[in-house]
Design a protein around this motif. Structure first.
Motif, PDB file in Angstrom:
ATOM      1  N   LEU A 298       0.828  -1.199   0.000  1.00 25.71           N
ATOM      2  CA  LEU A 298       0.000   0.000   0.000  1.00 25.71           C
ATOM      3  C   LEU A 298       0.867   1.256   0.000  1.00 25.71           C
ATOM      4  N   GLU A 299       0.243   2.382  -0.386  1.00 25.77           N
ATOM      5  CA  GLU A 299       0.935   3.670  -0.379  1.00 25.77           C
ATOM      6  C   GLU A 299       0.285   4.594   0.642  1.00 25.77           C
ATOM      7  N   VAL A 300       1.115   5.473   1.218  1.00 24.50           N
ATOM      8  CA  VAL A 300       0.611   6.438   2.196  1.00 24.50           C
ATOM      9  C   VAL A 300      -0.201   7.519   1.480  1.00 24.50           C
ATOM     10  N   ASN A 301      -1.368   7.803   2.002  1.00 23.54           N
ATOM     11  CA  ASN A 301      -2.192   8.908   1.525  1.00 23.54           C
ATOM     12  C   ASN A 301      -1.856  10.121   2.396  1.00 23.54           C
ATOM     13  N   GLU A 302      -1.108  11.063   1.837  1.00 23.67           N
ATOM     14  CA  GLU A 302      -0.600  12.171   2.647  1.00 23.67           C
ATOM     15  C   GLU A 302      -1.706  13.103   3.125  1.00 23.67           C
ATOM     16  N   ALA A 303      -2.807  13.196   2.375  1.00 22.52           N
ATOM     17  CA  ALA A 303      -3.930  14.016   2.845  1.00 22.52           C
ATOM     18  C   ALA A 303      -4.509  13.430   4.136  1.00 22.52           C
ATOM     19  N   LYS A 304      -4.664  12.115   4.183  1.00 23.03           N
ATOM     20  CA  LYS A 304      -5.151  11.459   5.400  1.00 23.03           C
ATOM     21  C   LYS A 304      -4.146  11.613   6.535  1.00 23.03           C
ATOM     22  N   LEU A 305      -2.856  11.480   6.200  1.00 22.22           N
ATOM     23  CA  LEU A 305      -1.821  11.579   7.223  1.00 22.22           C
ATOM     24  C   LEU A 305      -1.782  12.983   7.826  1.00 22.22           C
ATOM     25  N   LYS A 306      -1.901  14.008   6.987  1.00 25.11           N
ATOM     26  CA  LYS A 306      -1.922  15.388   7.496  1.00 25.11           C
ATOM     27  C   LYS A 306      -3.078  15.587   8.466  1.00 25.11           C
ATOM     28  N   LYS A 307      -4.218  15.014   8.119  1.00 25.97           N
ATOM     29  CA  LYS A 307      -5.395  15.156   8.977  1.00 25.97           C
ATOM     30  C   LYS A 307      -5.186  14.424  10.301  1.00 25.97           C
ATOM     31  N   ALA A 308      -4.607  13.232  10.249  1.00 27.97           N
ATOM     32  CA  ALA A 308      -4.363  12.466  11.473  1.00 27.97           C
ATOM     33  C   ALA A 308      -3.394  13.186  12.398  1.00 27.97           C
ATOM     34  N   LEU A 309      -2.415  13.860  11.810  1.00 20.82           N
ATOM     35  CA  LEU A 309      -1.398  14.565  12.588  1.00 20.82           C
ATOM     36  C   LEU A 309      -1.785  16.000  12.914  1.00 20.82           C
ATOM     37  N   GLN A 310      -2.890  16.491  12.290  1.00 22.46           N
ATOM     38  CA  GLN A 310      -3.267  17.909  12.395  1.00 22.46           C
ATOM     39  C   GLN A 310      -2.093  18.787  11.955  1.00 22.46           C
ATOM     40  N   SER A 311      -1.486  18.387  10.838  1.00 19.03           N
ATOM     41  CA  SER A 311      -0.320  19.092  10.305  1.00 19.03           C
ATOM     42  C   SER A 311      -0.605  19.500   8.870  1.00 19.03           C
ATOM     43  N   PRO A 312      -0.670  20.818   8.578  1.00 17.72           N
ATOM     44  CA  PRO A 312      -0.996  21.243   7.204  1.00 17.72           C
ATOM     45  C   PRO A 312       0.087  20.937   6.183  1.00 17.72           C
ATOM     46  N   GLU A 313       1.325  20.718   6.644  1.00 17.93           N
ATOM     47  CA  GLU A 313       2.427  20.441   5.727  1.00 17.93           C
ATOM     48  C   GLU A 313       3.223  19.247   6.204  1.00 17.93           C
ATOM     49  N   LEU A 314       3.785  18.504   5.247  1.00 14.92           N
ATOM     50  CA  LEU A 314       4.684  17.385   5.544  1.00 14.92           C
ATOM     51  C   LEU A 314       5.873  17.444   4.588  1.00 14.92           C
ATOM     52  N   SER A 315       7.028  17.027   5.062  1.00  9.95           N
ATOM     53  CA  SER A 315       8.205  16.895   4.195  1.00  9.95           C
ATOM     54  C   SER A 315       8.929  15.615   4.574  1.00  9.95           C
ATOM     55  N   PHE A 316       9.663  15.037   3.624  1.00  6.83           N
ATOM     56  CA  PHE A 316      10.375  13.791   3.910  1.00  6.83           C
ATOM     57  C   PHE A 316      11.572  14.056   4.826  1.00  6.83           C
ATOM     58  N   ALA A 317      11.810  13.131   5.742  1.00  9.53           N
ATOM     59  CA  ALA A 317      12.930  13.243   6.671  1.00  9.53           C
ATOM     60  C   ALA A 317      14.239  12.824   5.997  1.00  9.53           C
ATOM     61  N   THR A 318      15.352  13.284   6.543  1.00  5.43           N
ATOM     62  CA  THR A 318      16.668  12.921   6.028  1.00  5.43           C
ATOM     63  C   THR A 318      17.159  11.644   6.703  1.00  5.43           C
ATOM     64  N   ASP A 319      18.162  11.017   6.115  1.00  2.64           N
ATOM     65  CA  ASP A 319      18.736   9.804   6.709  1.00  2.64           C
ATOM     66  C   ASP A 319      19.291  10.088   8.099  1.00  2.64           C
ATOM     67  N   GLU A 320      19.891  11.249   8.281  1.00  4.73           N
ATOM     68  CA  GLU A 320      20.457  11.605   9.584  1.00  4.73           C
ATOM     69  C   GLU A 320      19.368  11.674  10.654  1.00  4.73           C
ATOM     70  N   GLU A 321      18.216  12.242  10.281  1.00  5.06           N
ATOM     71  CA  GLU A 321      17.106  12.341  11.230  1.00  5.06           C
ATOM     72  C   GLU A 321      16.546  10.966  11.576  1.00  5.06           C
ATOM     73  N   ILE A 322      16.533  10.071  10.613  1.00  3.16           N
ATOM     74  CA  ILE A 322      16.045   8.710  10.848  1.00  3.16           C
ATOM     75  C   ILE A 322      16.998   7.961  11.781  1.00  3.16           C
ATOM     76  N   LEU A 323      18.293   8.085  11.538  1.00  2.00           N
ATOM     77  CA  LEU A 323      19.294   7.402  12.371  1.00  2.00           C
ATOM     78  C   LEU A 323      19.258   7.890  13.815  1.00  2.00           C
ATOM     79  N   ALA A 324      18.839   9.144  14.008  1.00  2.00           N
ATOM     80  CA  ALA A 324      18.862   9.730  15.355  1.00  2.00           C
ATOM     81  C   ALA A 324      17.890   9.057  16.310  1.00  2.00           C
TER      82      ALA A 324
END
Length: 580
Positions: A298-324
């Protein structure tokens, strides 16, 4: 109207930048002319059509007690700062400074303006409910205008706003507005318009519906059940997927070299993608890391994800942020991560499926038989909800039948805004006890030019548009062939005047052009009824009577033609009467 005097040239060639039927025929037929990207002038033919569309809209809005107002296009930015949208809406909101250095903007929508208007005019519960509407120019600085009038920068829109004492009152009015919209599209001659659940987007609010004109060129993806009982935009559509339910097996670490993608992993282990769990990382509007888990197919539906998070914007995280947080890009999972450093969201498919293959948070290793409730250690903090993008053929949530994918053009929308605007902008009313409350608001929009274009998308052939009687630029098109021959001009002139005296809108081709040229122009203009007067038919005291849609092609006596035309107009208008 005599064609010899009508402004607007027909064009033989298809414009190079036009790919949709409406764009092609609006240019070729002499309806509109581009001024700049996404900005058009309307010629007389188009203006006659949009005037009729606006008349239908006004009639239906007035039936549900709407009151027409007119608000300015140019607005002070401070109103949008009151609502909080001045900084949250993107570059499509055109801002500028006036000569005094005051921050201004061009209205792309008028929630703030209507709040400014009503907070001084409506003060008591006794005045509510109220709906105010306007038909006004809007400006949206689109990055990529396309398809002629379907996606433009400057456009005419009907926007209405209702004000209520509570949510129940809004819901009752919302239903009336929904019915009025169905009437509008039916009366305009758009039979294939569906009302679907949608995401409110920047408008806010809890419940919204979009009215979609089904068309292959539509930008929106819709999912519809075969029986029509379920209809939703891709942004909010959900399905009734079956999740794997097995006895829980012991977790097992396996070596999976070079398998960073779901496809590589499934191929390496000889399993289906639906047996895996996908990890996706974002940053939300506050800067927090978001760790999303969803079944691998399956693929993530970003409109649904924004609503679940109450976040009007989303951006992809960097590898460094993931490793942290203790996760490894390409091999990430919820296993042994630092849950205090991220927000965790699981789709139902990841939370409810058993024995999935997930990353081991170690390069070249995965875990078999991972189960969320047993192995994640984060069930106390995770958000579990539907964030999956629906696919064609997925089971309908109501009937279980495979969902159909359709394309649509958004020609209108309605929203239950709640107190999103009234609360920050202090649009309050006093109740029976003199206590102040924010008004509960609804919002109702229709694009006028887009509706005209959408009618063409649903009603055209290889030669031009086929206009419904209710919004056609003219009702009857008289074609006088060999106009210099004895009796032709006289017969055409008499019929023209007789029709005008009956209040019938007539386009009379008095130019004396050759038949092929005349008929090509008539097809491009698309008037519903056509009368052809020629020497051959006149010899028999007849005319040729046909309809643009091809349903009628007959000879009619000159003595009966007026009655025949009036009858056909009446029948076609009755077919387009309101349905509610």
């Amino acid at each position: 109207m005599r064609m010899s005097k009508m402004v607007g040239q027909r064009i033989k060639e298809t414009p190079r930048d036009a790919s949709t039927a409406s764009h092609i025929y609006l240019i070729r037929g002499g309806y509109v002319r581009p001024v700049s990207a996404g900005i058009y002038s309307l010629l007389p033919l188009a203006k006659r059509i949009t005037t009729k569309i606006e008349k239908i809209i006004r009639e239906e809005m007035n039936k549900i007690e709407g009151q027409e107002v007119l608000m300015p296009v140019v607005l002070p930015q401070e109103l949008w700062e009151e609502s909080g949208r001045a900084q949250t809406v993107g570059p499509e909101l055109l801002k500028f400074k006036d000569r005094n250095g005051k921050d201004m903007l061009l209205g792309m929508t008028h929630e703030e303006a209507i709040c400014h208007l009503t907070r001084t005019e409506l003060t008591s519960y006794k005045q509510l409910p109220v709906m105010l509407y306007q038909i006004q120019t809007k400006y949206r600085d689109e990055a990529r205008p396309r398809a002629g009038l379907i996606r433009v920068r400057e456009f005419t829109m009907k926007d209405g706003y209702s004000f209520h004492v509570n949510q129940e009152d809004l819901q009752q009015y919302y239903t009336k507005a929904h019915d009025a919209y169905e009437n509008i599209y039916h009366r305009m001659g758009m039979p294939n318009v569906v009302s679907i659940e949608s995401d409110s987007g920047m408008m806010g609010g809890s419940i919204s519906h979009e009215f979609m004109a089904l068309a292959d060129c539509g930008e929106d993806t819709l999912f519809i059940s075969p029986d029509g009982s379920y209809k939703a935009n891709r942004e909010v559509a959900y399905s009734k997927l079956n999740y794997k339910k097995e006895a829980l097996l012991p977790i097992e670490k396996v070596h999976t070299p070079g398998t960073k993608t779901i496809d590589d992993l499934a191929q390496f282990l000889n399993i289906d993608a639906s047996d895996t769990c996908k990890a996706v990382f974002y940053r939300d509007s506050s800067g927090s890391l978001v760790f999303v888990n969803i079944r691998g197919d399956l693929e993530v539906n970003e409109a649904k994800l924004k609503k679940a998070l109450q976040s009007p914007e989303l951006s992809f995280a960097t590898d460094e942020e993931i490793l942290a947080i203790g996760a490894v890009p390409g091999y990430a999972s919820l296993y042994n991560i630092d849950k205090s450093k991220c927000r965790i969201v699981l789709d139902y498919s990841a939370a409810e499926s058993t024995n999935l293959v997930v990353g081991a948070n170690e390069t070249d290793y995965h875990l078999k038989n991972f189960n969320y409730t047993r192995d994640s250690g984060c069930s106390d903090v995770a958000i579990v909800t539907d964030i999956a993008t629906v696919r064609e053929g997925d089971p309908c949530p109501l009937t279980g039948e495979p969902l159909l994918l359709r394309r649509g053009i958004e020609v209108g929308n309605i929203f239950q805004l709640g107190t999103k605007y009234s609360e920050p902008m202090k649009v309050n009313y006093l109740d029976q006890n003199g206590k102040s409350h924010p008004m509960v608001m609804g919002c109702y929009g229709i694009g006028v030019g887009r509706s005209m274009a959408s009618v063409i998308e649903q009603s055209h052939d290889d030669y031009g548009p086929i206009w419904p009687m209710s919004i056609a630029p003219f009702q009857v098109h008289i074609c006088a062939l060999n106009i210099k021959k004895d009796g032709i001009r006289e017969a055409a002139e008499k019929l023209y005047q007789d029709l005008l005296s009956k209040g019938i809108e007539v386009l009379y081709d008095d130019r004396g052009e050759k038949a092929g040229f005349m008929f090509n122009d008539a097809d491009l203009i698309g008037v519903p009824l056509r009368v052809v007067i020629s020497p051959k038919t006149l010899e028999e005291n007849q005319i040729e009577f046909k309809t643009r849609d091809g349903k009628v092609n007959e000879r009619v006596s000159l003595d009966d033609v007026l009655t025949r035309i009036v009858s056909e107009i009446d029948v076609r208008m009755q077919e387009l009467e309101a349905i509610h």
